[in-house]
Design a protein around this motif. Structure first.
Motif: not given
Length: 198
Positions: A83-105
């Motif tokens: 988890n310590s190897i994978v989760h930081p990368a997923v977290e970074k990816h998720f934050k980028a996903f939030i920014l790119s989907n800011n028009t959704k409800d």
């Protein structure tokens, strides 16, 4: 708004996720799927996993999931390392996903270990999917062609249902598909101020 979707193994998160995927004003992020993609495609993660778990972590340049699962679900320390190897990368990816989907409800963030890895901190609301443990075990044994003992080992690494429920805003007791659909639609309507987009 980020809405977390979680639940123990075999609770039926995918069933609930499929219901929410019918709403065109919702962006869906599946942490487990994105983590698998990153574990397969990120050279940095690949290098760290081989260092930690050995050359058998990958076969023909593909992630050897059953090999890693066989280690981490029997050894809490190894699971923590993974988890310590994978989760930081997923977290970074998720934050980028939030920014790119800011028009959704809202963004539906599906994560089986939402509480366990602290990802609930990203969520404005949380939905937990539950089902009786026996039902969950039977579902997973049938779905994954695995053993009851293997499923119980995985359950041990997750929070108890009661603990998740106490920290959730909405609960879906997933036994009857019709009732599950009704509850999911009701939650969606609350989250979107009763505007229905199907």
């Amino acid at each position: 708004m980020v809405v977390g979707l979680t639940g123990g193994i075999g609770s039926g998160k995918t069933t609930v996720l499929n219901i929410f995927s019918n709403f065109n004003n919702v962006a869906i992020y599946q942490a487990d799927i994105e983590a698998k993609k990153l574990m397969s495609n990120s050279l940095e993660i690949k290098k760290e996993l081989i260092n930690e778990f050995g050359a058998d972590a990958y076969i023909n340049n593909k992630l050897n999931r059953s090999f890693i699962a066989g280690i981490v679900f029997k050894d809490a320390a190894k699971l923590k390392t993974l988890n310590s190897i994978v989760h930081p990368a997923v977290e970074k990816h998720f934050k980028a996903f939030i920014l790119s989907n800011n028009t959704k409800d809202y963004i539906l963030y599906e994560n089986a270990i939402l509480f366990e890895n602290g990802s609930d901190r990203f969520c404005d609301k949380i939905i937990t999917v539950t089902a009786p443990e026996k039902t969950r075990i039977n579902r997973v044994v049938k779905r994954d062609n695995t053993t009851e003992i293997a499923v119980k080992n995985r359950i041990k690494n997750q929070w108890k249902e009661e603990k998740k429920i106490l920290q959730s805003h909405y609960i879906i007791n997933n036994i009857s598909l019709i009732e599950t659909q009704e509850i999911a639609i009701r939650i969606h309507n609350i989250l979107t101020n009763n505007q229905v987009y199907v």
